[in-house]
Design an enzyme around this catalytic site. Sequence first.
Site, PDB file in Angstrom:
ATOM      1  N   TYR A  25     -11.673  -3.590  -1.170  1.00  0.00           N
ATOM      2  CA  TYR A  25     -10.225  -4.007  -1.402  1.00  0.00           C
ATOM      3  C   TYR A  25     -10.655  -5.502  -2.316  1.00  0.00           C
ATOM      4  CZ  TYR A  25      -5.466  -5.474  -2.724  1.00  0.00           C
ATOM      5  OH  TYR A  25      -4.463  -5.697  -3.288  1.00  0.00           O
ATOM      6  N   GLU A  47       3.727  -3.068  -2.507  1.00  0.00           N
ATOM      7  CA  GLU A  47       3.714  -4.118  -1.630  1.00  0.00           C
ATOM      8  C   GLU A  47       5.261  -4.393  -1.160  1.00  0.00           C
ATOM      9  OE1 GLU A  47       1.858  -6.832  -1.617  1.00  0.00           O
ATOM     10  OE2 GLU A  47       0.675  -6.316  -3.269  1.00  0.00           O
ATOM     11  N   TRP A  55      -1.071  -5.726   5.482  1.00  0.00           N
ATOM     12  CA  TRP A  55      -2.353  -4.443   4.423  1.00  0.00           C
ATOM     13  C   TRP A  55      -3.213  -3.314   4.581  1.00  0.00           C
ATOM     14  CZ3 TRP A  55       0.308  -4.020   0.079  1.00  0.00           C
ATOM     15  CH2 TRP A  55      -1.169  -3.179  -0.980  1.00  0.00           C
TER      16      TRP A  55
END
Length: 202
Positions: A25, A47, A55
């Site tokens: 990522y 988000e 995350w």
Amino acid sequence: MSFVTTGADGVTRCGWAAVEPETTYHDEEWGFPLEGDDAFFERVALEGFQSGLSWRTILTKRENFRAAFAEFSIEKVARFTESDVDRLLGDAGIIRHRGKIEATINNARRAEELIENEGSLPGFFWRFEAEAAAEPQSQTTSVESVALSKDLKKRGWKFVGPTTMFALLQASGIVNDHAVQCVTRERVAAARAAARPAGPIG
């Protein structure tokens, strides 16, 4: 100095990207500019779902989110109904938080309004560009993220607090927050230069 790590491949990266799925990522997505309205909508939604969680949790569930939310098509999600909310609350592949699910549907409708009034989501969000902090990854909010959050809330968006919006600005390339020593920083800088909207920002 921002924390960095050097992997077994000899590549120096931001410290949070030491292991997968964060490594890929980081190398391929984080900080690279997004293209198109749906891409920005997806980022805002993810988000928001990440709030209070890691995350990594979002990354491991991202494909499930995309399937559940019609690939984050603004047009399609804006037309979700209460039956879709019930369906999503029963989907073990995503984060089953009613408030965040309903916020995502609401934000799709608000995104349609914003696009009609402002032209596009990329053009709107890039208005909140600012110079990166002298020390990357040294803050969790900024003057710009506070202003963006305030603007979106006035327009009726949900789960768009200043910290969440700062994460959006970092992830979408509107601010380059890669560590100075990170190998990806220069690639992101070049991508930002190519993607930055022409004309004055703000």
